[in-house]
Design a protein around this motif. Structure first.
Motif, PDB file in Angstrom:
ATOM      1  N   ALA A 173      25.612  27.402  53.271  1.00  0.00           N
ATOM      2  CA  ALA A 173      26.836  26.676  53.633  1.00  0.00           C
ATOM      3  C   ALA A 173      26.690  25.644  54.794  1.00  0.00           C
ATOM      4  O   ALA A 173      27.659  24.969  55.188  1.00  0.00           O
ATOM      5  CB  ALA A 173      27.987  27.605  53.745  1.00  0.00           C
ATOM      6  N   ASP A 179      29.540  29.308  64.532  1.00  0.00           N
ATOM      7  CA  ASP A 179      30.666  29.309  63.507  1.00  0.00           C
ATOM      8  C   ASP A 179      31.084  30.455  63.159  1.00  0.00           C
ATOM      9  O   ASP A 179      32.293  30.567  62.261  1.00  0.00           O
ATOM     10  CB  ASP A 179      30.163  28.510  62.169  1.00  0.00           C
ATOM     11  CG  ASP A 179      29.696  26.965  62.211  1.00  0.00           C
ATOM     12  OD1 ASP A 179      30.156  26.381  63.127  1.00  0.00           O
ATOM     13  OD2 ASP A 179      28.329  26.856  61.969  1.00  0.00           O
ATOM     14  N   THR A 189      38.786  28.341  57.686  1.00  0.00           N
ATOM     15  CA  THR A 189      37.886  27.308  57.495  1.00  0.00           C
ATOM     16  C   THR A 189      36.621  27.716  57.048  1.00  0.00           C
ATOM     17  O   THR A 189      35.851  27.165  56.145  1.00  0.00           O
ATOM     18  CB  THR A 189      37.938  26.572  58.781  1.00  0.00           C
ATOM     19  OG1 THR A 189      38.846  26.081  59.237  1.00  0.00           O
ATOM     20  CG2 THR A 189      36.672  25.305  58.587  1.00  0.00           C
ATOM     21  N   GLN A 192      36.740  28.754  53.292  1.00  0.00           N
ATOM     22  CA  GLN A 192      36.696  27.613  52.526  1.00  0.00           C
ATOM     23  C   GLN A 192      35.506  26.828  52.121  1.00  0.00           C
ATOM     24  O   GLN A 192      34.941  26.749  50.998  1.00  0.00           O
ATOM     25  CB  GLN A 192      37.789  26.456  53.012  1.00  0.00           C
ATOM     26  CG  GLN A 192      39.302  26.952  52.852  1.00  0.00           C
ATOM     27  CD  GLN A 192      39.906  25.718  53.599  1.00  0.00           C
ATOM     28  OE1 GLN A 192      39.583  24.770  54.263  1.00  0.00           O
ATOM     29  NE2 GLN A 192      41.362  25.969  53.291  1.00  0.00           N
ATOM     30  N   ALA A 193      34.446  26.944  53.347  1.00  0.00           N
ATOM     31  CA  ALA A 193      33.151  26.506  53.284  1.00  0.00           C
ATOM     32  C   ALA A 193      32.303  27.551  52.328  1.00  0.00           C
ATOM     33  O   ALA A 193      31.341  27.061  51.711  1.00  0.00           O
ATOM     34  CB  ALA A 193      32.678  26.333  54.573  1.00  0.00           C
ATOM     35  N   SER A 252      40.269  30.883  48.364  1.00  0.00           N
ATOM     36  CA  SER A 252      39.259  31.280  49.312  1.00  0.00           C
ATOM     37  C   SER A 252      39.314  32.536  49.944  1.00  0.00           C
ATOM     38  O   SER A 252      38.219  33.204  50.464  1.00  0.00           O
ATOM     39  CB  SER A 252      39.230  30.311  50.860  1.00  0.00           C
ATOM     40  OG  SER A 252      40.627  30.162  51.056  1.00  0.00           O
TER      41      SER A 252
END
Length: 426
Positions: A173, A179, A189, A192-193, A252
């Motif tokens: 991803a 991250d 976030t 979602q990715a 998600s």
């Protein structure tokens, strides 16, 4: 504890049962022949004769059973006592039968949700003031077994929830270690990715354990600190459930059963989710059931209330009716001392309950470090007798929330009402 099984609650509780800690004993008479020498002050009763102890455990499997047998044999050889280890098929039922019949095992596993009932009923011998270096045991774990200001029994293990990540999916991803989510916004976030066809970003067992961890990070929980007041229907808990609901609606987040997985470990291992929330029990499960799945565990992201997690643990209970209490206390001190805790961690994977072993654990088992981080600030499971039925109903409410038939407000109102009814009986 319950037997190990791939079901939401059984997985969470069995790990605590699987987490036996042990260590070098002290106060024994030395013997040059290595055969245990004369019986020490840890003999049975007041007779000075060697004690014959029964130890009942809720074993996670052969590795744990053998490790407990070997540890108790070492103690027996040093003291001249005898120990029989009984791996229970159903610990709760067998222990209840023994207590009711006046013939309980001398020593046995006790979970937080059973502790207060046993303490209130006079079934437990309170020996907390005889635990060696008790201050070295994480405070959150001691809190789980403290009743009316008195520590009753020694926590033998410990652990908290962590965020477990499929590293291949993470890299694919375009995400890096930088991250790893530090807060709820970043968690959403990342989820979602990571969400793709046939895979949800984050899936976890849809019961009160991981949801309770989210509540703690959100600044709330089921009950107050001393478990005398239900604190379910609060703005903080509502914001937490709304956060979960919003991300489930976005596709998600998911509860594992809603993506055809029995629990979070299966969701991650089978590739149905890229992240999950579990305790250290997931390590062995992934190794055994999904050995090709590459993963890492990081601390839970902080919520509006900071970082928080439920603490999972068991203690060594000693029966009030035991005729071998002195010997049983001596055996517990042997089993929870640092050297034996290290031996057990190496044998079958439990996380030590002693804070002084945190660095050793992180260096020796880096993959498990996240499951111990934050233990000092964790909250023990609810120990109010009868509250397990309240939480079981809350699980049903959560299922309805995921299905869109129950709102977060309704789930919390039901939890508040049911919880207050149980506390009113105290």
């Amino acid at each position: 504890m319950r037997q190990f099984a791939r079901t939401p609650l059984a997985v969470a509780t069995a790990v605590a049962a699987a987490t036996l800690l042990a260590a070098c004993g002290s106060g024994f008479d030395d013997s040059d022949d290595g055969g245990g020498g004369e019986p020490s002050e840890a003999s049975g009763g007041d007779t000075g004769e060697p004690a014959s102890l029964t130890v009942m455990i809720g074993s996670s499997g052969e590795a744990e059973t053998v490790a407990v047998q070997e540890a108790t044999t070492r103690w027996a050889e040093e003291t001249g006592n005898e120990v029989e280890v009984i791996p229970a098929q159903d610990l709760v039922q067998q222990l209840q039968q023994g207590l009711a019949g006046g013939n309980p095992p001398d020593l046995f596993y006790v979970s937080p949700d059973r502790f207060r009932m046993l303490a209130e009923g006079g079934s437990l011998y309170p020996y907390g003031d005889q635990i060696e270096d008790a201050d070295d045991i994480y405070q959150s774990l001691r809190d789980a077994f403290t009743y009316e200001g008195e520590l009753y029994c020694a926590p033998k293990d410990g652990g908290v929830h962590a965020l477990v990540i499929d590293t291949a999916a993470w890299t694919a991803a375009g995400l890096t270690e930088a991250d790893y989510p530090q807060d709820w916004d970043q968690l959403a976030t990342a989820a979602q990715a990571l969400t793709a066809d046939g895979r949800v970003g984050l899936a976890f067992t849809g019961d009160y354990n991981p949801v309770g961890t989210f509540m703690l990070a959100g600044g709330g929980f089921f009950v107050n600190d001393d478990q005398t007041e239900v604190t379910a229907d609060t703005p903080e808990n509502l914001a937490t459930l709304q956060y979960l609901q919003q991300n489930m609606d976005a596709g998600s987040f998911a509860f594992a059963p809603n993506i055809d997985a029995a629990w979070g470990g299966e969701a991650l291992g089978s590739g149905k989710s890229a992240m999950t929330i579990e305790g250290a029990w997931i390590v062995g499960a992934l190794q055994n059931d999904f050995p090709d799945r590459q993963w890492t565990a990081v601390p839970m992201p902080a919520g509006p209330g900071g970082q928080g997690s439920t603490a999972f643990t068991n203690c060594w209970g000693i029966a009030q009716d035991s005729e071998n209490q002195a010997a049983a206390v001596d055996l517990v001190n042997f089993l929870i001392a640092p050297e034996e805790q290290q031996a057990f961690a190496e044998a079958f994977g439990p996380i030590p309950s002693r804070a002084s072993l945190a660095d050793w654990n992180a260096e020796t088992f880096p993959e498990k470090a996240a499951f111990a981080e934050g233990m000092d600030s964790a909250r023990s499971q609810v120990a109010v007798p009868g509250f397990e039925s309240v939480l079981a109903d809350f699980n049903t409410q959560l299922e309805g929330m995921a299905a869109g038939t129950v709102t977060p407000e309704q789930a919390l109102q039901a939890l508040q009402t049911n919880g207050e009814a149980v506390l009113a009986q105290e």
